[in-house]
Design an enzyme around this catalytic site. Sequence first.
Site, PDB file in Angstrom:
ATOM      1  N   ASP A 225       0.832  -1.200   0.000  1.00 30.38           N
ATOM      2  CA  ASP A 225       0.000   0.000   0.000  1.00 30.38           C
ATOM      3  C   ASP A 225       0.874   1.260   0.000  1.00 30.38           C
ATOM      4  O   ASP A 225       1.879   1.329   0.718  1.00 30.38           O
ATOM      5  CB  ASP A 225      -0.869  -0.037   1.269  1.00 30.38           C
ATOM      6  CG  ASP A 225      -1.850   1.103   1.366  1.00 30.38           C
ATOM      7  OD1 ASP A 225      -2.744   1.170   0.517  1.00 30.38           O
ATOM      8  OD2 ASP A 225      -1.724   1.926   2.301  1.00 30.38           O
TER       9      ASP A 225
ATOM     10  N   GLU B 178       1.076  -0.525  -5.164  1.00 29.79           N
ATOM     11  CA  GLU B 178       0.132   0.559  -5.441  1.00 29.79           C
ATOM     12  C   GLU B 178       0.958   1.766  -5.868  1.00 29.79           C
ATOM     13  O   GLU B 178       1.387   2.570  -5.047  1.00 29.79           O
ATOM     14  CB  GLU B 178      -0.697   0.914  -4.205  1.00 29.79           C
ATOM     15  CG  GLU B 178      -1.798   1.891  -4.563  1.00 29.79           C
ATOM     16  CD  GLU B 178      -2.349   2.707  -3.407  1.00 29.79           C
ATOM     17  OE1 GLU B 178      -3.413   3.314  -3.581  1.00 29.79           O
ATOM     18  OE2 GLU B 178      -1.722   2.765  -2.335  1.00 29.79           O
TER      19      GLU B 178
END
Length: 565
Positions: free
Chosen positions: A230, A290
């Site tokens: 993330d 990401e």
Amino acid sequence: MSKRVFLIFSLLLAFSCSLVSFAQTKAVDAEGHQWWQHAVFYEIYPRSFADSNNDGVGDLKGITSKMAYLHDLGVDDIWISPCFPSPQVDFGYDVSDYENIDPMYGTLADFDHMVAEGKKHHVGIILDFVVNHSSDQHAWFLDSKSSKTAAHRDWYIWRDGKAPGQPPNNWTSIFGGSAWKLDPTTNQYYYHFFYAAQPDLNWRNPVVETAMLDTTRWWYKRGVAGFRLDAVDTLFEDPILTDNPIEPGTNKQGDPNQERKYNDKFPEVHDVLQKLRKVADESNAVLIGETWTDNIDELKQYYGQHNNELQMPMDFMFTAVNKLSPPELRKQIAAVDGAGGWPVYVISNHDIVRSYNRYGDGKNNDAIAKLMGAFYLTLRGSPIMYYGEELGMENNDPKRKEDVKDPIGQTGWPQEIGRDGERTPMQWNTEVNAGFSTKDPWLPVPPSYKTHNVATESKDSNSVLSMYKKVLALRHTNQALLEGSYTALNEDDANVMSYLRSYKGKAVLVALNMSASPQKATFNLADKGFSPASLKTLVATPQSSAKGSEVTLEPFGVFIAEVAK
Ligand code: GLC
């Protein structure tokens, strides 16, 4: 052979077969392709996928009960958005313990059971590792804020204000307001790129790095196949806290726009990614990133100079094209296809409005949803699907501020309505709450669940689900789609997107009508070494077909064919 010897023999055989099949999925093939290059990934937002105990929120047992569905669909690995203990301020992206499961989702035993069931159904588990920040309720942060000399003080980023009542610099949080919060206990500010409840970890502290690397080892031992990392772009920031340049206008949160020059994409992130990769390689695991990049050079950097960082940085520039424009899509595909790493295609996720709404024209949404599936699932690269996309699930956005659950929708309403709309429960059948839960779910399902659900679409050979299944089945068995190169065809055509995937003299032609009117396209495949009149339909929408080398496509029609030599 006695019964007992026979039993032992059978057990040994079964054991060695299971080892063989596991090893096969993990092996490198003749093209040097790794298991994740043949895999189809599928993102599950755990609150919304399947609710085994009918409390209105999905859970791990729910996911486990759907392994057969996932396998039949053609999914190889599921990426589960964070399911770790969390105060749920950002619905799990605020982790208070990296090595456990939130009781709302189940237990570690449920997790182990899910991994085991996944293995039986050939579905691997990818976890979401929130590397940039923890929750402000994590024991590390609670200790960190307790005093300036606490053992964990330097695990986060603490600074004095510029002057009384003034934060250390002008950086703003992407979720609104200053990126600094004053903590009265020590009268210093801590840094949070996201919500104040998500303090940034200090990756310049080697102890933090060790703790985080160890966390990945801990989960690899439990059988995970990899991580989606993330928010990697924001892992580091300028240590001397230079102010960001201000740009004209304000953003959706009402803050002055600023160029994130000093708190985004710092070069140190690459050292960390190399270290995470080294650990991943010990377990033959995959790292998905990401990665919100602005251009292909930025994306290239995430593969690493020696392909030693992320195997799968997501190409969000592809989602940014955001319209059915063959010329622009060709440009983006060519760029990522030639970037030297493995392309990773997504068309929606839990932060982006669903593809059904983004590409749909309001009249032909189902046809367009099928077209999009046939498109990105046949490109060279690994696709990451988003749950429900295979059904043509649509956004169900909140209409009133009081209904908003997502913090960014609460702070930014009405300019920023938040991401609830793309996170609604999976639509399983026509029963109450789309069969997700008998209790009212945490977010409401849209009325279209009556027609767009697994049970109904499974019975309709012309549904969005049936198109996804056909294309996914083809993708798993067709060598040209698995191994082949990508060549754009008819590059002047503004309506029909077409390309060839070829491998060792075999090829698949994909022709997609991205317009609302019927189209014809003629292909000259002779210069590619193929005879012109040999297209054998593999998957097509009902009114799309070929005569010789001419393909006729209905509006938003799909035609995928084998090309013979
Ligand atoms: C990532 C996640 C998003 C989350 C944010 C903060 O962008 O995808 O959902 O809010 O990180 O963790």
